[in-house]
Scaffold this motif. Structure first.
Motif, mmCIF file in Angstrom:
data_model
loop_
_atom_site.group_PDB
_atom_site.id
_atom_site.type_symbol
_atom_site.label_atom_id
_atom_site.label_comp_id
_atom_site.label_asym_id
_atom_site.label_seq_id
_atom_site.Cartn_x
_atom_site.Cartn_y
_atom_site.Cartn_z
ATOM 1 N N MET A 1 -18.150 3.746 -2.867
ATOM 2 C CA MET A 1 -17.259 3.395 -1.762
ATOM 3 C C MET A 1 -15.834 3.851 -2.052
ATOM 4 O O MET A 1 -15.147 4.414 -1.178
ATOM 5 N N LEU A 2 -15.377 3.629 -3.286
ATOM 6 C CA LEU A 2 -14.040 4.074 -3.675
ATOM 7 C C LEU A 2 -13.931 5.596 -3.570
ATOM 8 O O LEU A 2 -12.918 6.131 -3.098
ATOM 9 N N ALA A 3 -14.983 6.296 -4.004
ATOM 10 C CA ALA A 3 -14.961 7.758 -3.939
ATOM 11 C C ALA A 3 -14.881 8.247 -2.498
ATOM 12 O O ALA A 3 -14.166 9.218 -2.205
ATOM 13 N N VAL A 4 -15.581 7.598 -1.594
ATOM 14 C CA VAL A 4 -15.508 7.974 -0.173
ATOM 15 C C VAL A 4 -14.082 7.789 0.339
ATOM 16 O O VAL A 4 -13.547 8.632 1.074
ATOM 17 N N GLY A 5 -13.440 6.689 -0.070
ATOM 18 C CA GLY A 5 -12.055 6.462 0.326
ATOM 19 C C GLY A 5 -11.120 7.523 -0.229
ATOM 20 O O GLY A 5 -10.209 7.993 0.471
ATOM 21 N N VAL A 6 -11.340 7.916 -1.484
ATOM 22 C CA VAL A 6 -10.497 8.946 -2.097
ATOM 23 C C VAL A 6 -10.691 10.286 -1.388
ATOM 24 O O VAL A 6 -9.720 10.996 -1.084
ATOM 25 N N ILE A 7 -11.933 10.638 -1.109
ATOM 26 C CA ILE A 7 -12.205 11.910 -0.430
ATOM 27 C C ILE A 7 -11.557 11.933 0.945
ATOM 28 O O ILE A 7 -10.898 12.908 1.335
ATOM 29 N N GLY A 8 -11.729 10.847 1.701
ATOM 30 C CA GLY A 8 -11.159 10.804 3.046
ATOM 31 C C GLY A 8 -9.649 10.884 3.052
ATOM 32 O O GLY A 8 -9.056 11.657 3.822
ATOM 33 N N SER A 9 -9.004 10.108 2.174
ATOM 34 C CA SER A 9 -7.539 10.089 2.168
ATOM 35 C C SER A 9 -6.959 11.356 1.557
ATOM 36 O O SER A 9 -5.839 11.753 1.893
ATOM 37 N N HIS A 10 -7.706 12.017 0.665
ATOM 38 C CA HIS A 10 -7.202 13.239 0.032
ATOM 39 C C HIS A 10 -7.315 14.449 0.960
ATOM 40 O O HIS A 10 -6.367 15.237 1.087
ATOM 41 N N PHE A 11 -8.449 14.604 1.604
ATOM 42 C CA PHE A 11 -8.691 15.804 2.400
ATOM 43 C C PHE A 11 -8.159 15.696 3.831
ATOM 44 O O PHE A 11 -7.890 16.725 4.460
ATOM 45 N N PHE A 12 -8.021 14.496 4.351
ATOM 46 C CA PHE A 12 -7.732 14.369 5.778
ATOM 47 C C PHE A 12 -6.454 13.594 6.079
ATOM 48 O O PHE A 12 -6.236 13.177 7.210
ATOM 49 N N GLN A 13 -5.616 13.389 5.069
ATOM 50 C CA GLN A 13 -4.338 12.736 5.320
ATOM 51 C C GLN A 13 -3.458 13.622 6.204
ATOM 52 O O GLN A 13 -3.399 14.838 6.020
ATOM 53 N N ALA A 14 -2.788 13.011 7.168
ATOM 54 C CA ALA A 14 -1.853 13.732 8.045
ATOM 55 C C ALA A 14 -0.468 13.131 7.870
ATOM 56 O O ALA A 14 -0.324 11.917 7.713
ATOM 57 N N GLN A 15 0.558 13.987 7.875
ATOM 58 C CA GLN A 15 1.931 13.526 7.702
ATOM 59 C C GLN A 15 2.818 14.166 8.759
ATOM 60 O O GLN A 15 2.645 15.324 9.117
ATOM 61 N N GLN A 16 3.773 13.367 9.237
ATOM 62 C CA GLN A 16 4.736 13.898 10.213
ATOM 63 C C GLN A 16 6.054 13.150 10.070
ATOM 64 O O GLN A 16 6.072 11.923 9.937
ATOM 65 N N ASP A 17 7.160 13.892 10.081
ATOM 66 C CA ASP A 17 8.504 13.312 10.048
ATOM 67 C C ASP A 17 9.175 13.566 11.394
ATOM 68 O O ASP A 17 8.954 14.611 12.024
ATOM 69 N N ALA A 18 10.002 12.624 11.803
ATOM 70 C CA ALA A 18 10.752 12.799 13.048
ATOM 71 C C ALA A 18 12.040 12.003 12.971
ATOM 72 O O ALA A 18 12.052 10.859 12.484
ATOM 73 N N THR A 19 13.134 12.613 13.418
ATOM 74 C CA THR A 19 14.416 11.910 13.549
ATOM 75 C C THR A 19 14.540 11.458 14.997
ATOM 76 O O THR A 19 14.547 12.278 15.919
ATOM 77 N N LEU A 20 14.611 10.144 15.180
ATOM 78 C CA LEU A 20 14.554 9.558 16.523
ATOM 79 C C LEU A 20 15.840 8.817 16.844
ATOM 80 O O LEU A 20 16.475 8.227 15.965
#
Length: 688
Positions: A508-527
């Motif tokens: 279960m931990l490995a599935v979480g690591v794979i998901g968060s490592h390969f599919f993490q999305a990041q976005q910055d915005a000045t609002l």
């Protein structure tokens, strides 16, 4: 007299009794004197008492705000709440060492009180080894790292705890991790005693099984709590950065995990004796290495203490441990010959050996990456570091193979398994893995390595559930309901089925690591106030910033409204907190909202007045599985550790040989019946 005076005197008395205890324990073993050994046992309890007194004195100094004590002045202030003031006890170098020594004394006392379960010939040498470690810590505490040292003039207020430590994680993570480091001392002491006495059969392994399980479980808890703390405090969107100090905490866990697996091979087949002894010594050595690394300051880390002379003390101690253990090992090497040979690599013991090679390989790669900056300085006079890409590229595939082997292992018999039987046993898990690999691309998972990782995890989970199902089915055929069969499997074979829970948690931990490592999305915005940002199906509307002031702290928070798929989810308030005396080191308030198995992770990167902010957003899919998996691993460790209750009924003399007893259960165990149903020739497996 100050509390600090009481504490310092208690440390000196503890050292005196520790030295006495070691001497009298060795004398008792040499002369075969029961009285000397008994005196040594009582000496351990006395040392524990004085260390508890010293610790209580330091805590009392904190709670009474005795800023005349240098350590108290550096790590607390009047504005801190009482619980952080108490936690400051282990918040710095001196206090953490005292906590280390206290826990070692407590565990040593527990060993003495339960020593009747241990072979008497080992007890005095175990005691002597433990108090030798304790004496080293006490010498360091009394001389170069005294937590009770007083200032010439007491300040009116203290500096306060490092802002990064002013978090609820401070109350749980450091004590668990420090206790984890310390707890490897007990198995090491048993290993030393076994080498000194030459009692290197399986008895010493049985004596330390529960101690090692306890150490493993504590270290697991410390690692998971550390990852959780980093995740919700540091603001970089992750939970594991392969920092040198993180690596140091992982190293003894890896070798201890290998040891727990290979002990079963020695107890069952009389093999892997060298492995077991080396792994126990390595676990303790790596725990001391981690302590040295943190306190020497020679390797750059956000977790390290400043450079100090204490590092040289630990380096000398580390060298002594390595040299003494190696000499003892070489002296006893002739006694470590295996009692049997491998019949086939396609066997349970073969997969355990592969498991050891993988875990040690991961440990070596992690250690190499950790000390590489020192090697580069020594050889090339320049500091070269390795980062997460190195560890991911090397350890990632090794962990993947490890998880695959973890699924194959339960399907193999001891001694040998035929290809026909193996193919039949692999059918269900392999079918589940193939279905996963086929379906995921249809659901949008395009990354080949992520797909392979998920398929391997599915295979291992399928193998474990298949093994559980077979055990339940066999017991059901003998009159038990499926629910009762499942309960009886865990009651009768806690080590085996508790291990399955650990494996499921790791999957279960490995599935979480794979998901968060390969599919993490990041976005910055000045609002600016009223503007929105859209990321990963979420909409965040910004309303402005608010400032708050409290005694000793001030903060700024952004007000954001969260929408998911057009549905209103609520307000969040990411921000920064400024602490008195640490205004240049603000602490982030991370907003983490969990939707199903996805975390919306929002961080205030910057702000300008009351109506403008730079917001950083991470979408972390499957990250909650990391925490659920860690909790499941801990539960499995507790199940393995929990003592079994054996019901023994008297047997009539006329029906059986005198003195014989049988277990109050069916003649055929679930493990044996399951093996027969699966076409294997397993012997009955009884877990003590």
């Amino acid at each position: 007299m100050h509390f600090s005076d009481v504490g310092y005197i208690a440390l000196i008395l503890a050292l005196g009794f520790a030295i006495y205890t070691g001497c009298v324990a060795v004398a008792g073993a040499a002369r075969n004197s029961v009285l000397c050994v008994a005196s040594g046992k009582r000496g351990v309890l006395v040392v524990a008492f004085f260390l508890a007194l010293a610790s209580a004195a330091l805590i009392a100094s904190f709670l009474s705000h005795d800023f005349g004590v240098s350590y108290v002045a550096q790590h607390s202030s009047m504005a801190m709440p009482w619980y952080f003031t108490t936690a400051a006890f282990y918040g710095g170098q001196e206090g953490s060492l005292l906590y280390w020594a206290l826990m070692l004394a407590v565990f040593s006392a527990i060993f003495v009180l339960t020593a009747k379960r241990t072979a008497p010939v080992l007890v005095p040498y175990v005691i002597a080894t433990l108090v030798a470690i304790e004496s080293f810590l006490l010498i360091v505490l009394i001389t170069v790292s005294n937590p009770f040292a007083r200032l010439p003039v007491a300040p009116r207020d203290g500096v306060g705890l490092n802002p990064l430590l002013m978090d609820t994680g401070m109350l749980v993570h450091p004590p668990m991790l420090l206790m984890g480091y310390m707890s490897f001392s007990i198995p090491f002491a048993f290993a030393v005693a076994a080498m000194i006495t030459g009692k290197l059969d399986s008895e010493w392994l049985r004596s330390i099984r529960r101690w090692t399980l306890a150490a493993w479980s504590i270290q697991t808890t410390g690692l998971i709590l550390g990852a959780w703390w980093a995740y919700h405090v540091l603001g970089w969107g992750g939970y594991w950065g392969w920092d040198p100090v993180e690596n140091a905490a992982l190293l003894p866990w890896l070798t201890a995990t290998a040891f727990l697996h290979s002990t079963m091979v020695q107890e069952r087949r009389g093999m892997l004796k060298v492995w077991n002894l080396v792994l126990v010594v390595a676990s303790f050595t790596l725990a001391i290495f981690g302590t040295f690394e943190v306190r020497s300051g020679i390797i750059s880390s956000v977790h390290s203490f400043a450079y100090s002379d204490i590092g040289s003390y630990f380096l000398v101690f580390l060298v002594i441990i390595i040299v003494a253990s190696t000499l003892l090992f070489l002296y006893r090497l002739p006694k470590l010959r295996p009692e049997q040979e491998f019949d086939s690599p396609l066997s349970r013991e073969g997969i355990f050996l592969l498991n050891n090679l993988l875990l040690v390989g991961i440990a070596f790669a992690t250690l190499w990456g950790t000390i590489f900056p020192l090697i580069s300085v020594a050889l090339r006079q320049q500091t070269m570091t390795v980062g997460p890409p190195f560890y991911n590229a090397v350890n990632g595939p090794l962990f993947l193979i490890l998880i695959l082997a973890m699924g194959v292992g339960p399907l193999l018999a001891w001694r040998r398994t035929s290809w026909r039987v193996l193919g039949r046993n692999l059918g269900v898990p392999a079918l589940a893995a193939a279905a996963c690999a086929a379906i995921l691309p249809l659901l949008g998972v395009r990354d080949i390595w992520a797909n392979i990782g998920f398929a391997v995890c599915t295979f291992s989970a399928g193998a474990i559930f298949y093994e559980l199902w077979r055990g339940m089915r066999v017991r059901h055929r003998h009159g038990e309901s499926y629910a009762q069969a499942l309960i009886m499997l865990f009651r009768r074979y806690r080590q085996r089925y508790g291990g399955y829970i650990v494996h499921l948690g790791l999957v279960m931990l490995a599935v979480g690591v794979i998901g968060s490592h390969f599919f993490q999305a990041q976005q910055d915005a000045t609002l600016k106030a009223g503007q929105e940002m859209h990321v990963g199906g979420y909409t965040l509307k910004y309303y402005g910033n608010i400032g708050e002031t409290y005694p000793g702290t001030s903060s700024v928070k952004s007000i954001l409204q969260v929408w998911q798929g057009g549905q209103y989810e609520g307000f969040i308030y990411p921000g920064r907190v400024f602490y008195q005396n640490f205004n240049d080191q603000p602490v982030s308030i991370i907003s983490i909202s969990t939707f199903g198995l996805t975390d919306l992770y929002v961080f205030l990167a910057d702000w300008n007045g009351a109506s403008e902010a730079t917001i950083r957003v991470f979408i972390n899919p499957l990250t909650p599985l990391v925490w659920y998996g860690g909790a499941l691993m801990l539960l499995g460790g507790i199940v393995c550790w929990w003592p079994e209750r054996r019901k023994v009924r008297a047997v009539r003399q006329s029906g059986m040989a005198a003195g014989a007893v049988v277990q109050d259960d069916k003649p055929a165990t679930a493990a044996g019946l399951t093996a027969k149903a699966a076409g294997r020739d397993d012997e009955e497996e009884v877990v003590v």
